[in-house]
Write a protein that holds these residues in place. Structure first.
Motif, PDB file in Angstrom:
ATOM      1  N   PRO A  39       0.677  -1.655   0.050  1.00  0.00           N
ATOM      2  CA  PRO A  39      -0.290   0.337  -0.166  1.00  0.00           C
ATOM      3  C   PRO A  39       0.836   0.987   0.035  1.00  0.00           C
ATOM      4  O   PRO A  39       0.056   2.079  -0.520  1.00  0.00           O
ATOM      5  N   ASP A  40       2.394   1.252  -0.235  1.00  0.00           N
ATOM      6  CA  ASP A  40       3.144   2.278   0.328  1.00  0.00           C
ATOM      7  C   ASP A  40       3.764   2.678  -0.963  1.00  0.00           C
ATOM      8  O   ASP A  40       4.678   3.171  -1.198  1.00  0.00           O
ATOM      9  N   ARG A  41       2.864   1.785  -1.684  1.00  0.00           N
ATOM     10  CA  ARG A  41       4.232   1.982  -3.117  1.00  0.00           C
ATOM     11  C   ARG A  41       4.113   3.047  -3.988  1.00  0.00           C
ATOM     12  O   ARG A  41       2.665   3.918  -4.019  1.00  0.00           O
ATOM     13  N   GLU A  42       4.265   3.687  -4.462  1.00  0.00           N
ATOM     14  CA  GLU A  42       4.317   5.292  -5.484  1.00  0.00           C
ATOM     15  C   GLU A  42       4.937   5.035  -6.658  1.00  0.00           C
ATOM     16  O   GLU A  42       5.602   3.799  -6.994  1.00  0.00           O
ATOM     17  N   VAL A  43       3.739   5.177  -7.882  1.00  0.00           N
ATOM     18  CA  VAL A  43       3.758   4.974  -9.293  1.00  0.00           C
ATOM     19  C   VAL A  43       4.099   6.184 -10.350  1.00  0.00           C
ATOM     20  O   VAL A  43       3.372   6.754  -9.388  1.00  0.00           O
TER      21      VAL A  43
END
Length: 88
Positions: A39-43
């Protein structure tokens, strides 16, 4: 699909070509930058026109670290990009 890793402002980003094909098939490609997991992934996504090769994979390997950093500066959040399915 090949990927590369670049560190920008102390954060490691995996970079790989988008699988999305536009009407500019071999003239313009999209790169996807991904940092983190879950959920902390940044794209982030950006487009570029390769100089030379017209293969997505090959053009990614031809880019220098400085090229990737410059392209990252032009990238946009995934929620504004069809290449990332408008993901958060």
């Amino acid at each position: 699909m090949p990927s590369r890793t670049v560190t920008i402002d102390g954060k490691a980003w995996r970079v790989f070509p988008s699988g999305r094909v536009t009407q500019y098939d071999r003239d313009e490609f999209a790169l996807v930058f991904v940092a983190g997991i879950g959920p902390d992934r940044e794209v982030r996504v950006t487009r570029y026109s390769p100089v030379g090769t017209r293969s997505r994979e090959r053009s990614l390997t031809d880019l220098t670290e400085a090229d990737l950093e410059r392209l990252f500066g032009f990238s946009q959040p995934s929620d504004t990009s069809p290449e990332a399915d408008y993901a958060r």
